[in-house]
Scaffold this motif. Sequence first.
Motif, PDB file in Angstrom:
ATOM      1  N   CYS A 168      22.116  20.338  83.491  1.00  0.00           N
ATOM      2  CA  CYS A 168      22.532  21.107  82.325  1.00  0.00           C
ATOM      3  C   CYS A 168      21.535  20.914  81.194  1.00  0.00           C
ATOM      4  O   CYS A 168      20.638  20.060  81.284  1.00  0.00           O
ATOM      5  N   ILE A 169      21.703  21.694  80.144  1.00  0.00           N
ATOM      6  CA  ILE A 169      20.899  21.529  78.929  1.00  0.00           C
ATOM      7  C   ILE A 169      21.853  20.994  77.863  1.00  0.00           C
ATOM      8  O   ILE A 169      22.789  21.689  77.464  1.00  0.00           O
ATOM      9  N   LEU A 170      21.621  19.735  77.456  1.00  0.00           N
ATOM     10  CA  LEU A 170      22.489  19.095  76.456  1.00  0.00           C
ATOM     11  C   LEU A 170      22.179  19.635  75.052  1.00  0.00           C
ATOM     12  O   LEU A 170      21.354  20.528  74.895  1.00  0.00           O
ATOM     13  N   GLY A 171      22.807  19.040  74.034  1.00  0.00           N
ATOM     14  CA  GLY A 171      22.507  19.381  72.634  1.00  0.00           C
ATOM     15  C   GLY A 171      23.576  20.250  72.009  1.00  0.00           C
ATOM     16  O   GLY A 171      24.009  21.246  72.611  1.00  0.00           O
ATOM     17  N   HIS A 172      24.041  19.829  70.797  1.00  0.00           N
ATOM     18  CA  HIS A 172      25.088  20.618  70.137  1.00  0.00           C
ATOM     19  C   HIS A 172      25.067  20.514  68.621  1.00  0.00           C
ATOM     20  O   HIS A 172      26.009  20.947  67.978  1.00  0.00           O
ATOM     21  N   GLU A 173      24.006  19.921  68.034  1.00  0.00           N
ATOM     22  CA  GLU A 173      23.975  19.763  66.565  1.00  0.00           C
ATOM     23  C   GLU A 173      22.680  20.419  66.100  1.00  0.00           C
ATOM     24  O   GLU A 173      21.633  19.782  66.075  1.00  0.00           O
ATOM     25  N   ALA A 174      22.729  21.714  65.763  1.00  0.00           N
ATOM     26  CA  ALA A 174      21.479  22.456  65.609  1.00  0.00           C
ATOM     27  C   ALA A 174      21.601  23.593  64.603  1.00  0.00           C
ATOM     28  O   ALA A 174      22.689  23.925  64.126  1.00  0.00           O
ATOM     29  N   ALA A 175      20.434  24.175  64.317  1.00  0.00           N
ATOM     30  CA  ALA A 175      20.402  25.379  63.478  1.00  0.00           C
ATOM     31  C   ALA A 175      19.269  26.272  63.976  1.00  0.00           C
ATOM     32  O   ALA A 175      18.260  25.786  64.499  1.00  0.00           O
ATOM     33  N   GLY A 176      19.445  27.581  63.806  1.00  0.00           N
ATOM     34  CA  GLY A 176      18.416  28.500  64.295  1.00  0.00           C
ATOM     35  C   GLY A 176      18.612  29.894  63.744  1.00  0.00           C
ATOM     36  O   GLY A 176      19.326  30.102  62.753  1.00  0.00           O
ATOM     37  N   ILE A 177      17.950  30.856  64.410  1.00  0.00           N
ATOM     38  CA  ILE A 177      17.964  32.243  63.950  1.00  0.00           C
ATOM     39  C   ILE A 177      18.374  33.131  65.129  1.00  0.00           C
ATOM     40  O   ILE A 177      17.883  32.938  66.260  1.00  0.00           O
ATOM     41  N   VAL A 178      19.240  34.097  64.856  1.00  0.00           N
ATOM     42  CA  VAL A 178      19.679  34.997  65.930  1.00  0.00           C
ATOM     43  C   VAL A 178      18.484  35.827  66.410  1.00  0.00           C
ATOM     44  O   VAL A 178      17.783  36.462  65.607  1.00  0.00           O
ATOM     45  N   SER A 180      24.208  23.989  74.101  1.00  0.00           N
ATOM     46  CA  SER A 180      22.914  23.717  74.771  1.00  0.00           C
ATOM     47  C   SER A 180      21.721  23.896  73.836  1.00  0.00           C
ATOM     48  O   SER A 180      20.812  24.698  74.086  1.00  0.00           O
ATOM     49  N   THR A 181      21.701  23.093  72.794  1.00  0.00           N
ATOM     50  CA  THR A 181      20.657  23.304  71.773  1.00  0.00           C
ATOM     51  C   THR A 181      19.361  22.537  72.040  1.00  0.00           C
ATOM     52  O   THR A 181      18.430  22.634  71.248  1.00  0.00           O
ATOM     53  N   PHE A 182      19.277  21.796  73.157  1.00  0.00           N
ATOM     54  CA  PHE A 182      17.991  21.179  73.505  1.00  0.00           C
ATOM     55  C   PHE A 182      17.132  22.189  74.267  1.00  0.00           C
ATOM     56  O   PHE A 182      16.400  21.832  75.196  1.00  0.00           O
ATOM     57  N   SER A 183      17.252  23.444  73.875  1.00  0.00           N
ATOM     58  CA  SER A 183      16.452  24.522  74.459  1.00  0.00           C
ATOM     59  C   SER A 183      15.903  25.347  73.297  1.00  0.00           C
ATOM     60  O   SER A 183      16.586  25.500  72.281  1.00  0.00           O
ATOM     61  N   GLN A 184      14.701  25.882  73.447  1.00  0.00           N
ATOM     62  CA  GLN A 184      14.140  26.671  72.335  1.00  0.00           C
ATOM     63  C   GLN A 184      14.937  27.959  72.103  1.00  0.00           C
ATOM     64  O   GLN A 184      14.926  28.509  71.010  1.00  0.00           O
ATOM     65  N   TYR A 185      15.571  28.450  73.155  1.00  0.00           N
ATOM     66  CA  TYR A 185      16.498  29.589  73.023  1.00  0.00           C
ATOM     67  C   TYR A 185      17.772  29.232  73.774  1.00  0.00           C
ATOM     68  O   TYR A 185      17.720  28.624  74.847  1.00  0.00           O
TER      69      TYR A 185
END
Length: 371
Positions: free
Chosen positions: A57-67, A139-144
């Motif tokens: 899986c792709i972990l990560g859940h504390e993030a910010a980004g752009i649609v 899954s925020t340990f992914s660039q998208y």
Amino acid sequence: MATQAQVITCKVSLVIEEVEVAPPQAGEVRVKVLFTALCHTDAYTWSGKDPEGLFPCILGHEAAGIVESVGEGVTEVQPGDHVIPCYQAECKECKFCKSGKTNLCGKVRLATGVGVMLNDRQSRFSINGKPIYHFMGTSTFSQYTVVHDVSVAKIDPKAPLDKVCLLGCGVPTGLGAVWNTAKVEPGSIVAVFGLGTVGLAVAEGAKAAGASRIIGIDIDSKKFDRAKSFGVTEFINPKDHEKPIQQVIVDLTDGGVDYSFECIGNVSVMRAALECCHKGWGTSVIVGVAASGQEISTRPFQLVTGRVWKGTAFGGFKSRSQVPWLVDKYMKKEIKVDEYVTHNMTLADINKAFDLMHDGGCLRVVLDMHI
Ligand SMILES: NC(=O)C1=CN([C@@H]2O[C@H](COP(=O)(O)OP(=O)(O)OC[C@H]3O[C@@H](n4cnc5c(N)ncnc54)[C@H](O)[C@@H]3O)[C@@H](O)[C@H]2O)C=CC1
Ligand SMILES: N[C@@H](CCC(=O)N[C@@H](CSC=O)C(=O)NCC(=O)O)C(=O)O
Ligand SMILES: [Zn+2]
Ligand SMILES: [Zn+2]
């Protein structure tokens, strides 16, 4: 020692791979993740102790980004919007959302718990056609990443994404545990077990709520100096005492605290946190996540005599409605966020970032996902 025919325990790393990220389907949003922080819950799931952990899986859940793009029927965000992915969804329509009693949402939780999207019960991530599971619907340990539209909060585009990414989990959890779950009143005596990011945010929330004493408990005395600036007024290291920590606290507080918060994930400490509460009214809130198979216990007499045991997920905040409000509070300097960021690194250093989480000086490591 001979290891032949024995199970070997050893270290492994997260791997960085080229992943295909499918376009968003109806009701989905593809987000370019710019910054993500690491939370201890990522480490918990990676450790294998999370009963919902599903790999690869792709972990990560504390993030910010752009649609980047949106699927059919998505109306509340559009490409270019600045967003925080929310592991705790808010659909505003389900039984939970309409109850007025909880921030939990039922719309996508069954799908996110098994690493897929609701529409077709498939993952949007793959490598050479083989699916890679989602994690916590973020899954925020992914660039998208692709998230459900009910799992994304649109925020002020002026907010610095390398800071407000923290409003995706740890800081709101601590603040909300105090403001929403416990509803601490002015003058209260509060005990905080564990002085990591979540515990410090509890202290910050308790100070803002007007608590008269905020007692910080940690087995690492190095945590104490920093905790003062988050509002902790007194410190106890259980290792300095022979008596059980709950007895030490009861003795120091004329019968116990009004509110306690367990911010570690240790079931023995959860018991101590309940039992240090004042007879008749003391409330203890479980915030820490304990491993699969762990159970809490106490004498029922503790509850019969008026203590209350509660728990909190994302501090009881309704994510899409209230994360933008938290961002605004940060922009008005009404809550701290920068102070929780102790390290800045890049995606390439993610394994070093996980190692740093065991360092007493580390609160949150923020990764720049596109360097
Ligand atoms: N309920 C929710 O919605 C959320 C829960 N969490 C959970 O909250 C917990 C805390 O997260 P962080 O603050 O990021 O963790 P952290 O690891 O930074 O902080 C934990 C602190 O507890 C201390 N500690 C460890 N064992 C102790 C003991 N026996 N007695 C006293 N202190 C002890 C450590 O020294 C450390 O300072 C984790 O279990 C995490 O998974 C995190 C976010 C949201
Ligand atoms: N899958 C885990 C559940 C872990 C857990 O309790 N998660 C918290 C958030 S922790 C964030 O860092 C939570 O909000 N839970 C509510 C939910 O709906 O998941 C397990 O089964 O142990
Ligand atoms: Zn988290
Ligand atoms: Zn809902």
